[in-house]
Design a protein around this motif. Structure first.
Motif, PDB file in Angstrom:
ATOM      1  N   ARG A  52      -4.311 -28.414  -3.024  1.00 47.97           N
ATOM      2  CA  ARG A  52      -4.237 -28.860  -1.630  1.00 47.97           C
ATOM      3  C   ARG A  52      -5.585 -29.412  -1.194  1.00 47.97           C
ATOM      4  NH1 ARG A  52      -5.100 -23.649   1.696  1.00 47.97           N
ATOM      5  NH2 ARG A  52      -6.437 -22.530   0.238  1.00 47.97           N
ATOM      6  N   THR A  53      -5.517 -30.369  -0.282  1.00 47.12           N
ATOM      7  CA  THR A  53      -6.699 -31.021   0.271  1.00 47.12           C
ATOM      8  C   THR A  53      -7.296 -30.099   1.327  1.00 47.12           C
ATOM      9  OG1 THR A  53      -5.338 -32.990   0.064  1.00 47.12           O
ATOM     10  CG2 THR A  53      -7.459 -33.254   1.170  1.00 47.12           C
ATOM     11  N   LEU A  54      -8.612 -30.034   1.391  1.00 45.67           N
ATOM     12  CA  LEU A  54      -9.285 -29.197   2.384  1.00 45.67           C
ATOM     13  C   LEU A  54      -8.823 -29.584   3.790  1.00 45.67           C
ATOM     14  CD1 LEU A  54     -11.470 -27.122   3.159  1.00 45.67           C
ATOM     15  CD2 LEU A  54     -13.161 -28.963   2.960  1.00 45.67           C
ATOM     16  N   HIS A  64     -15.446 -35.455  -0.490  1.00 44.54           N
ATOM     17  CA  HIS A  64     -16.599 -34.845  -1.158  1.00 44.54           C
ATOM     18  C   HIS A  64     -16.501 -33.323  -1.132  1.00 44.54           C
ATOM     19  CE1 HIS A  64     -18.228 -38.903  -0.493  1.00 44.54           C
ATOM     20  NE2 HIS A  64     -19.052 -38.642  -1.478  1.00 44.54           N
ATOM     21  N   LEU A  65     -15.826 -32.785  -0.120  1.00 43.16           N
ATOM     22  CA  LEU A  65     -15.674 -31.329   0.006  1.00 43.16           C
ATOM     23  C   LEU A  65     -14.263 -30.906  -0.406  1.00 43.16           C
ATOM     24  CD1 LEU A  65     -17.350 -30.435   3.457  1.00 43.16           C
ATOM     25  CD2 LEU A  65     -18.045 -29.561   1.218  1.00 43.16           C
ATOM     26  N   GLU A  66     -14.187 -29.788  -1.100  1.00 43.71           N
ATOM     27  CA  GLU A  66     -12.905 -29.211  -1.510  1.00 43.71           C
ATOM     28  C   GLU A  66     -12.912 -27.712  -1.181  1.00 43.71           C
ATOM     29  OE1 GLU A  66     -10.231 -30.541  -3.363  1.00 43.71           O
ATOM     30  OE2 GLU A  66     -11.025 -32.509  -3.937  1.00 43.71           O
ATOM     31  N   TYR A  67     -11.729 -27.083  -1.105  1.00 41.15           N
ATOM     32  CA  TYR A  67     -11.709 -25.625  -1.106  1.00 41.15           C
ATOM     33  C   TYR A  67     -12.455 -25.157  -2.348  1.00 41.15           C
ATOM     34  CZ  TYR A  67      -8.201 -25.415   2.589  1.00 41.15           C
ATOM     35  OH  TYR A  67      -7.568 -25.527   3.794  1.00 41.15           O
ATOM     36  N   ALA A  68     -13.334 -24.164  -2.179  1.00 43.01           N
ATOM     37  CA  ALA A  68     -14.127 -23.712  -3.323  1.00 43.01           C
ATOM     38  C   ALA A  68     -13.232 -23.249  -4.470  1.00 43.01           C
ATOM     39  CB  ALA A  68     -15.082 -22.603  -2.893  1.00 43.01           C
ATOM     40  N   GLU A  69     -12.079 -22.654  -4.147  1.00 43.03           N
ATOM     41  CA  GLU A  69     -11.222 -22.129  -5.230  1.00 43.03           C
ATOM     42  C   GLU A  69     -10.701 -23.240  -6.141  1.00 43.03           C
ATOM     43  OE1 GLU A  69      -7.597 -20.196  -4.064  1.00 43.03           O
ATOM     44  OE2 GLU A  69      -6.727 -22.055  -3.312  1.00 43.03           O
ATOM     45  N   ILE A  70     -10.613 -24.469  -5.608  1.00 44.36           N
ATOM     46  CA  ILE A  70     -10.168 -25.598  -6.439  1.00 44.36           C
ATOM     47  C   ILE A  70     -11.199 -25.883  -7.540  1.00 44.36           C
ATOM     48  CG2 ILE A  70      -9.677 -28.111  -6.412  1.00 44.36           C
ATOM     49  CD1 ILE A  70      -7.504 -26.724  -4.894  1.00 44.36           C
ATOM     50  N   LEU A  71     -12.470 -25.742  -7.170  1.00 42.10           N
ATOM     51  CA  LEU A  71     -13.546 -26.119  -8.107  1.00 42.10           C
ATOM     52  C   LEU A  71     -14.046 -24.948  -8.952  1.00 42.10           C
ATOM     53  CD1 LEU A  71     -15.679 -28.432  -5.749  1.00 42.10           C
ATOM     54  CD2 LEU A  71     -13.757 -29.059  -7.211  1.00 42.10           C
ATOM     55  N   ASP A 119     -17.898 -33.011 -10.020  1.00 36.94           N
ATOM     56  CA  ASP A 119     -17.481 -34.142 -10.855  1.00 36.94           C
ATOM     57  C   ASP A 119     -16.257 -34.769 -10.196  1.00 36.94           C
ATOM     58  OD1 ASP A 119     -15.159 -32.748 -11.554  1.00 36.94           O
ATOM     59  OD2 ASP A 119     -15.687 -32.505 -13.654  1.00 36.94           O
ATOM     60  N   LEU A 120     -15.708 -35.804 -10.831  1.00 33.90           N
ATOM     61  CA  LEU A 120     -14.515 -36.451 -10.262  1.00 33.90           C
ATOM     62  C   LEU A 120     -13.247 -36.051 -11.012  1.00 33.90           C
ATOM     63  CD1 LEU A 120     -15.984 -40.058  -9.750  1.00 33.90           C
ATOM     64  CD2 LEU A 120     -15.810 -38.219  -8.062  1.00 33.90           C
ATOM     65  N   THR A 121     -13.417 -35.236 -12.056  1.00 32.49           N
ATOM     66  CA  THR A 121     -12.273 -34.893 -12.901  1.00 32.49           C
ATOM     67  C   THR A 121     -11.465 -33.737 -12.324  1.00 32.49           C
ATOM     68  OG1 THR A 121     -13.515 -35.659 -14.811  1.00 32.49           O
ATOM     69  CG2 THR A 121     -11.580 -34.319 -15.258  1.00 32.49           C
ATOM     70  N   VAL A 122     -12.152 -32.699 -11.832  1.00 33.84           N
ATOM     71  CA  VAL A 122     -11.420 -31.573 -11.244  1.00 33.84           C
ATOM     72  C   VAL A 122     -10.664 -32.040  -9.983  1.00 33.84           C
ATOM     73  CG1 VAL A 122     -11.558 -29.223 -10.373  1.00 33.84           C
ATOM     74  CG2 VAL A 122     -13.070 -29.930 -12.231  1.00 33.84           C
ATOM     75  N   PRO A 123     -11.305 -32.814  -9.091  1.00 34.36           N
ATOM     76  CA  PRO A 123     -10.522 -33.354  -7.970  1.00 34.36           C
ATOM     77  C   PRO A 123      -9.353 -34.236  -8.439  1.00 34.36           C
ATOM     78  CG  PRO A 123     -12.859 -33.527  -7.475  1.00 34.36           C
ATOM     79  CD  PRO A 123     -12.745 -33.089  -8.914  1.00 34.36           C
TER      80      PRO A 123
END
Lengths: 437, 437
Positions: free
Chosen positions: B5-7, A44-51, A79-83
């Motif tokens: 990359r994964t968090l 559910h959490l990602e590096y902010a720069e990814i999103l 959303d589920l597309t960027v991940p």
């Protein structure tokens, strides 16, 4: 003492709604897996720069982001597309292409509170990555069709279009740089009407009024007869522009594949659907339930090029769709297709004499395939029957002294009040299984 | 370009692992629903005040909290029990008591990174709220038993104890105020051994060495024979203290209920299990897989009073357990009980001649109950067969010109290399269904 309350803009699901949702998801997953889509899971959490810098400006403003314990800037997925794009770029060598996945998960957007819209909601995506084949586009449409049929929906329409058609028209007018702006205005047709759209287009774009009329006339053309017949009528437009011709040819190839797979009444070319702004680049879909068109699209999607462009030099194309879960659930409920009970068991078993015998008898029934809840205390029947009513149980199995001695069962129908005594195990199971089926 | 990359501390699940997890959850949910447990759902985010001062100090330090767009202090849930307490206090009138629910969801803890431990993980809880009946305790044990059996586990042991027994012993020594500290040290027995535990107890508590010896001797007693026989041997301890006697009597009542429900070899009284510190107040359980005891407990729980004490004046008691999902998945994989394929379909269908016929034939097979993936492009067999190998498909269905003309199927076993030609639809389905079963 802390006041128990749900976070503003968020939602709890009580058993009735949660059970309906889980039944719906089970059916959807069965459909996806029939086509060989595999599940994947990302955090559910990602590096902010990814999103960041993904999705619309509005989505960016609504993103939940903060610093974690290690001082990393992190964000909850919106959303589920960027991940998915991050995932594909990261693991593409392990996964092998083409790659088909589904993903069901919650996403978060700090939207202004509105009725029926929540800041956390469930998305249900299925995508086909790494193939340009029109077969993949057709399969996504076929999955939409099979999924809705498997859910029990009898009448719905999958609207089909191709972004290349409108792009090509705009190119033919030398106005391709304004495509997104024009689409944004045209998309308001249902809300503000034909006249206001024309006025806005004249004011906000460089299009001349005859060009506007041509565009609006073009997208207003409705399919009559089969999709392939409709496309044949549009044949003459192909001469105008290569992109437009490509768009029509792709739709044609798609409809050839769909013809033996889906009865014609379930899909239709609709030149006016646009599916948002910059995202899609090819064939697009929207799905409405025929008796509930005001609900909006319950399953939308399309083809997008350059899914992974922010994460990788390889340009990977994808095609996929997303089921609007809350909307679909509301629709199925309105169509009477969802079980609407707060209890998941077939019957409540009430031991009047002995818990020990009650639990034992219940397990025998479970071993025969039934779902049985046992009232966990020996109490006056008034109390346990009141519980059965609160939970909405239609059937109650009563085990008193006599039943225990005779190894028989008493079954009470809580709706009709009818009571059957001295049932053998076999007759009891038969009574309850008839109900279930 | 952003590096995909994964968090840090988080985990992606690729298809093979994600599919195994979803198959496991499906089986677990079937078991829960057989007993009439209903699902509920609460948000991943809560007001921080709901979660604060709950759980251990460590958990509080690890909690993810931040300000949302409206300046509210919010936090990601760190377990499913505190949200359950909030939920019960908030909706108890609507729900009706007793209330049985299961909840499967992700929780977040900013722990220091360790091998095999992640900052986001899935919990799988089932609880029975609002009844003091020992029947509820028995049912939770029964659900553990049935769930593991349904997952295919053949040998495991559910260890049973009652917190009241140790509490009573401490009371009888006049040392009840030190119970938690003593438990904390005793809990390290497996790690640091008998001698170090004695030393630490002498150093850190006011217990005398003969008291320590008595305590450790008591909890070291092992069940031989049946649980009820073992409890009969402990009969004499009841005179020491009323709480201790209550604890033993409850265990006895529990074992009377379990006797006809669960074969004795699957459960055992174990006076040394403690299940953490302040949380539980009555009967507790731990479950270990007999061939994999080093894995630790895969399903633990017990009875707790005052679940809702921070949210409501009503004191509600509950009993429940939680399946350690990642641990269980690792265990099932080690026992060879999980399907280990990255693909979910029964076979890959490769059209060599026509996509249209390929999709049509695949849907016929799906209508007969098979899961079929279609290779989405007409390519050289080398390429599509390489894909089948990458995905680990055992069976490939080939449809070339001849098959299309004759309406037959060619089935290739990718492991043995064996190929069957000219199969009718019926024989093909039979070949694949034999494989499935």
């Amino acid at each position: 003492m802390i006041t128990p309350r749900t976070l503003s803009g968020f939602k709890d699901r009580l058993p009735k709604e949660s059970y309906a949702k889980s039944q719906m998801l089970k059916s959807i997953v069965e459909s996806f897996e029939k086509f060989g889509f595999s599940p994947i899971e990302t955090p559910h959490l990602e590096y902010a720069e990814i999103l960041k810098k993904q999705g619309s400006e509005e989505i960016q403003k609504e993103m939940y982001h903060f610093l974690d314990h290690g001082g990393r800037e992190v964000a909850l997925r919106f959303d589920l597309t960027v991940p998915l794009a991050r995932f594909i770029a990261q693991y593409k060598n392990e996964l092998g292409l083409p790659f088909k996945r589904y993903c069901i998960g919650n996403v978060f957007r700090g939207e202004r509170a509105q009725k029926g819209r929540y800041r956390e909601f469930t998305q249900c995506d299925f995508d086909f990555i790494g193939t340009q084949s029109i077969g993949a586009d057709a399969e996504i449409v076929q999955v939409i069709y099979q999924t809705l049929r498997h859910l029990g929906v009898e009448r719905f329409t999958i609207a089909l279009n191709n972004r290349k058609i409108f792009n090509g028209l705009m190119e033919s007018l030398g106005a391709q740089s304004q495509t997104i702006e024009v689409l944004r205005i045209v998309d308001k047709m249902d809300k503000i009407g034909h006249k206001s759209v024309c006025e806005e287009l004249e004011k906000e774009t460089s299009l001349k009024s005859e060009q506007i009329a041509m565009l609006l006339d073009f997208i207003a053309q409705k399919q009559e007869g089969s999709s392939l017949e409709f496309l044949a009528k549009l044949e003459s437009y192909k001469a105008r522009n290569a992109t437009l011709a490509e768009g029509l040819n792709e739709l044609c190839a798609l409809c050839v594949l769909l013809k033996p797979l889906i009865p014609q009444e379930f899909y239709q070319i609709n030149l006016s659907i646009a599916r948002g702004l910059g995202y899609y680049t090819g064939i697009i879909y929207e799905t409405t339930l025929d008796n509930l068109s005001a609900l909006g699209s319950v399953c939308s999607g399309g083809r997008y090029d350059n899914l992974t462009q922010n994460f990788s030099k390889d340009s990977l194309s994808g095609v996929g769709a997303s089921i609007g879960l809350d909307r679909m659930l509301a629709g199925l409920e309105e169509l009477g297709l969802m079980q609407s009970s707060a209890n998941v068991a077939d019957a409540l078993l009430i031991p009047l004499q002995s818990l020990e015998y009650g639990y034992f008898a219940a397990q025998n029934l479970r071993n025969l395939g039934l779902k049985i809840e046992v009232y966990p205390e020996i109490v006056k029947p008034k109390k346990s029957f009141a519980y059965a009513n609160t939970k909405g149980y239609k059937y109650v199995i009563v085990l008193g002294e006599e039943e225990e001695a005779q190894k028989t069962y008493t079954l009470k129908n809580m709706e009709s009040g009818e009571q059957k005594n001295h049932l053998s195990l076999e007759s009891l199971v038969k009574c309850l299984q008839v109900v279930e089926a």
